[in-house]
Design an enzyme around this catalytic site. Structure first.
Site, mmCIF file in Angstrom:
data_model
loop_
_atom_site.group_PDB
_atom_site.id
_atom_site.type_symbol
_atom_site.label_atom_id
_atom_site.label_comp_id
_atom_site.label_asym_id
_atom_site.label_seq_id
_atom_site.Cartn_x
_atom_site.Cartn_y
_atom_site.Cartn_z
ATOM 1 N N ASN A 130 0.822 -1.206 0.000
ATOM 2 C CA ASN A 130 0.000 0.000 0.000
ATOM 3 C C ASN A 130 0.865 1.269 0.000
ATOM 4 O O ASN A 130 1.657 1.471 -0.933
ATOM 5 C CB ASN A 130 -1.140 0.001 1.026
ATOM 6 C CG ASN A 130 -0.752 -0.301 2.462
ATOM 7 O OD1 ASN A 130 -0.349 -1.420 2.771
ATOM 8 N ND2 ASN A 130 -0.890 0.677 3.338
ATOM 9 N N ASP A 131 0.785 2.135 0.977
ATOM 10 C CA ASP A 131 1.374 3.484 0.904
ATOM 11 C C ASP A 131 2.849 3.503 0.505
ATOM 12 O O ASP A 131 3.639 2.704 0.998
ATOM 13 C CB ASP A 131 1.321 4.160 2.275
ATOM 14 C CG ASP A 131 -0.056 4.181 2.896
ATOM 15 O OD1 ASP A 131 -0.178 4.765 3.994
ATOM 16 O OD2 ASP A 131 -0.994 3.616 2.310
ATOM 17 N N TRP A 190 4.207 1.352 10.096
ATOM 18 C CA TRP A 190 3.366 2.078 9.166
ATOM 19 C C TRP A 190 4.071 3.241 8.498
ATOM 20 O O TRP A 190 5.281 3.381 8.571
ATOM 21 C CB TRP A 190 2.081 2.508 9.881
ATOM 22 C CG TRP A 190 1.176 1.343 10.158
ATOM 23 C CD1 TRP A 190 1.323 0.054 9.722
ATOM 24 C CD2 TRP A 190 -0.014 1.346 10.954
ATOM 25 N NE1 TRP A 190 0.299 -0.730 10.192
ATOM 26 C CE2 TRP A 190 -0.538 0.027 10.946
ATOM 27 C CE3 TRP A 190 -0.696 2.336 11.666
ATOM 28 C CZ2 TRP A 190 -1.712 -0.320 11.621
ATOM 29 C CZ3 TRP A 190 -1.859 1.979 12.341
ATOM 30 C CH2 TRP A 190 -2.355 0.661 12.314
ATOM 31 N N ASP A 255 1.362 8.909 10.322
ATOM 32 C CA ASP A 255 1.928 9.387 9.060
ATOM 33 C C ASP A 255 2.658 10.723 9.164
ATOM 34 O O ASP A 255 2.249 11.709 8.539
ATOM 35 C CB ASP A 255 0.835 9.481 7.979
ATOM 36 C CG ASP A 255 -0.056 8.233 7.914
ATOM 37 O OD1 ASP A 255 -1.221 8.357 7.495
ATOM 38 O OD2 ASP A 255 0.426 7.146 8.285
#
Lengths: 646, 181
Positions: A130-131, A190, A255
């Protein structure tokens, strides 16, 4: 107390029955009281019964249905509907998988699935991504880190993948940069961002989900600053460096951005969060990336936008055609605030002015503020992040492109998600309201042979095949000229409510549109993906142009997204309409008006694959003839592979 | 007199007992366990199924929304696993090739639901990135839907009921997890 056993039959409906025989002076009151309570009892009991009949017992659903199985035609199961992904009841009625098309007997065979893999977009060899994380340029190499699941083609067990490239196009896979091996990131390593310090050293700030599921910010840095590949990373021994502040939920703090310098010489970062349904960006100052002071104020907040994920904050020049280093400020500089909205899975940006002294930012146009205005991309595109490329003095944008097929298909094919081709970002001087995104110039190095088509006339209501060899790896640059007479003559209507998403797609004929290209289309047009313009003329004579990507007939399969994506695109006087499309198997990236409006979509044809895929020009307008000039290049593979002999 | 009082009191006692079993909006302000279930389920597309499923688990009283999401995914996992077993059993005895094909496709879909969609939903909720949970649960619903579509031209759909429950319950779970965004 009196013996109440004769009164037990009261529990049936007629509570007053045994009282009628009594004859004293209090009888009227007793009767009234009894009747009152009796009726109350009846009423409540009745309500309880009705309520119970309305509810379907969890187990009963199974049993009730069994009796009628033999005669059950499938069509009767209209209660069984595809469910809107991410748009649960109350938010939107529109289903993610618009029901349509025949279902082949075996929807996905290996041939169809293996075709879907891209040739020149970044993706790991297998599994889920993903990111994009911590993009940077260092000692001659571009680095990309990314959210990765080493175990499956679905999200979970997230760690940091890593790849390097000399040119943002030819990528080489490296070992995982960071695993979930500490209590402060055990539940997920993350998203994070890199900052390059004055002495050239790199620091990485990233979010960890702790063993308790709390979101914290952690510091990491390269184990060896002399290793240009930055293979090994070290986590700061006394992580976390930031924990959720008071008033912020432990699930709404993630984030961290690249840092920029304040006028006092401190480093400043922002982290997205929310308070109730207001999306916010918290601000922290630091000198050493270990100790932080939170500013009292927020960088910005917009009510009703929900959680702000992957916040990004960066300057753009109003006058120059190069990118700006993240700390730049001053006259001729605007600042962009961008947020990924958790609630709708879209990336929004707004252009405004940054006040360095109090760390706040105000949008130029509050009516198109962050989360309620412009999007980077009107298709599948999320968690985008920019970095300043000091090598070529440009600001480069990465974006995560997820799948829009079923998870079952992803599991079957063994992978999910790609990254967009990196895009150069510039302030659009001509409109002053938009950013321009354009594939980095290095992508041109993949062009093989090209074919030019000049002044192709497309009559209203026609389709023109374009004779090129293969049509699954293409770079198309097209320009469309329209008769200005036709525009003048067209009658304005109160067609002011046009929206790509709610329109009938490329099959809906208007006076001045749709017209454009059909890509990943088979010869008989049983499958096709139109990328097109649709113009409307208001009753006041004003022209509006929409740029759309129609997936409704992109595949015969029924378990893929069939939505129509797109948006208004500003077209200035004297401009021709232009489209650039990168076709790379199951991904299409379309750029309207030089990147003023961009749409990325995932396409999963069952027939228009391999040699059967073709490209067409089309004009489905009723009152407009269009002339197109275009160049189409075959695109080479980027041969993305593991770094050799590591 | 005593009879009147005791009669009145008994009526009152009985009425209040009934009242406590009947949902009245004023009760929702007090936020008891039962009402959290009801208010949450009102925001899902299948209210009755949602309430039944959640209430059948004693943990539901006193659970917050994240807790209810967990309970919902547990129920869904149980139901999907049972349905997969049903499909496998039917495959063993099915003779008609078209029926076998449809069942095999359903087995694939249900494998994905049990092995991937539901664990993703659980992980997303427990680790605090619920959007992936919405996606996992929605995918489970869509895969149940796709399984059903495979029986479009079949005279009989032996797992219709279980499949519908899995579909509907997935949609319920997706809606509950959506509330955590």
């Amino acid at each position: 107390m009196a013996d109440i056993s004769p009164l037990l039959p009261v529990s049936s409906s007629d509570g007053s029955s045994d009282l009628t025989g009594q004859a004293t002076c209090r009888r009227p009151i007793k009767v009234v009281v009894s009747i009152f309570f009796g009726l109350l009892t009846v009423g409540l009991f009745a309500a309880l019964l009705i309520r119970n009949n309305g509810s379907v017992d969890y187990v009963d659903v199974h049993e009730n249905e069994r009796g009628s199985l033999a005669s059950m035609a499938f069509e009767k199961a209209e209660n069984l509907k595809p469910v809107s992904r991410g748009l649960a009841a109350g938010v939107s009625e529109k289903s993610n998988w618009v029901f349509g098309g025949d279902l082949p007997d075996h929807p996905w065979n290996n041939s169809m699935l293996s075709w879907q893999r891209t040739a020149f977009h970044f993706q790991p060899e297998k599994n889920w991504m993903n990111d994009p994380n911590g993009p940077l340029f260092y000692k001659g190499w571009y680095h990309l880190f990314y959210q990765y699941n080493p175990n499956a083609a679905v999200w979970g067990h997230i760690v940091w993948g890593h790849a390097v490239s000399k040119d943002l196009i030819h990528w080489l896979h490296l070992p995982l940069a960071m695993a979930a091996d500490q209590w402060y990131d055990k539940n997920g390593v993350w998203t994070g961002s890199a900052t390059i310090l004055h002495d050239g050293k790199i620091v990485m700030l990233y979010t960890g989900s702790t063993t308790e599921g709390v979101q914290v910010q952690n510091l990491a840095y390269p184990a060896d600053q002399y290793d240009p590949l930055l293979v090994h990373w070290v986590k700061y021994p006394r992580n976390p460096v930031l924990v959720p502040p008071p008033g912020i939920s432990p699930n709404d703090f993630r984030d961290p951005t690249t840092a920029w310098l304040t006028s006092e010489g401190k480093w400043r970062i922002t982290i997205g969060s929310k308070i109730n349904k207001t999306g916010i960006a918290l601000v922290y100052d630091t000198k050493d990336f270990i100790n932080y002071e939170m500013l009292d104020g927020l960088l910005h907040a917009v009510p009703g936008t929900g959680m702000w994920e992957c916040v990004d904050f960066f300057p753009v020049s109003e006058t120059e055609n190069n990118g700006l280093e993240t700390s730049i400020n001053g006259p001729g500089v605007k600042h962009v605030v961008k947020a990924s909205l958790d609630d709708d899975r879209h990336d929004y940006y707004a252009i405004g002015t940054y006040n360095n002294r109090n760390g706040t930012w105000i949008p130029d146009r509050p009516n198109i503020d962050v989360g309620i205005g412009l999007r980077y991309d009107y298709g599948i595109y999320y968690a985008a992040k920019t970095f300043y490329d000091q090598n070529k003095k440009r600001r480069v944008l990465w974006g995560w492109i997820g799948e829009s097929d079923s998870e079952a298909a992803d599991v079957k094919k063994g992978w999910a998600s790609v990254q967009s081709i990196p895009r150069m970002i510039l302030f659009d001087k001509k409109t002053g309201t938009h950013l321009l995104q354009w594939p980095v110039e290095e992508i041109d190095s993949l062009r093989l042979k090209g074919k030019e088509f000049n002044q192709v006339r497309i009559q209203a209501g026609s389709v023109v095949p374009l004779d090129i060899d293969s049509a699954t790896q293409l770079d198309i640059i097209a320009e469309f000229k329209i008769d200005s007479d036709a525009l003048e003559k067209a009658t304005g209507s109160s067609d002011a409510s046009f929206d790509c998403a709610t329109s009938g797609g490329a099959a809906e004929r208007g006076a001045l549109g749709p017209f454009g290209l059909l890509v990943l289309a088979d010869e008989r047009l049983r499958e096709q993906t139109p990328v097109y313009f649709y113009m409307t003329k208001g009753s006041n004579g004003n022209l509006k142009t929409f740029f759309c990507n129609d997936q409704s007939r992109s595949s015969k399969a029924s378990d893929v997204d069939k939505h129509i994506y797109g948006s208004l695109v500003p077209v200035l006087r004297g401009e021709n309409l232009s489209i650039r499309i990168l076709v790379d198997h199951s991904i299409i990236e379309s750029f309207g008006q030089g990147g003023r409006t961009v749409i990325t979509s995932r396409v999963y044809p069952t027939k228009a694959i391999y040699g059967a895929a073709k490209v067409f020009l089309f004009n489905n307008a009723t009152e407009l003839n269009v002339t197109a000039s275009l160049k189409i290049w075959q695109m080479n593979s980027a041969f993305i592979q593991p770094y050799p002999n590591l | 007199m005593n009879n009147t009082i005791s009669l009145t009191l008994l009526h009152l006692a009985f009425c209040f007992t009934l009242v406590s079993f009947t949902p009245i909006s004023a009760l929702e302000l007090h936020g008891t366990g039962a009402n959290m279930v009801e208010t949450t389920c009102q925001k899902t597309p299948f209210y009755n199924l949602c309430v039944s499923a959640l209430k059948s688990d004693p943990r539901s009283s006193g659970a917050d929304v994240a807790g209810l999401a967990q309970i919902g995914t547990d129920k869904l996992k149980a139901k999907a696993t049972a349905t997969l077993r049903q499909i496998t059993a039917l495959l063993k005895v099915a003779k008609d090739p078209k029926l076998k094909m449809a069942l095999r496709d359903c087995a694939d879909y249900y494998n994905a639901i049990v092995k991937y969609d539901i664990p993703v939903a659980v992980e997303a909720v427990t680790k605090g990135d619920p959007k992936f949970g919405v996606e996992g649960a929605t995918d489970a619903a869509n895969e149940a839907y796709a399984c059903g579509r495979g029986f479009k031209n079949q005279p009989k759909f032996p797992i219709y009921a279980s499949n519908k429950v899995v579909h509907d319950l997935s949609a319920v779970v997706a809606s509950i997890v959506q509330l955590l965004l």
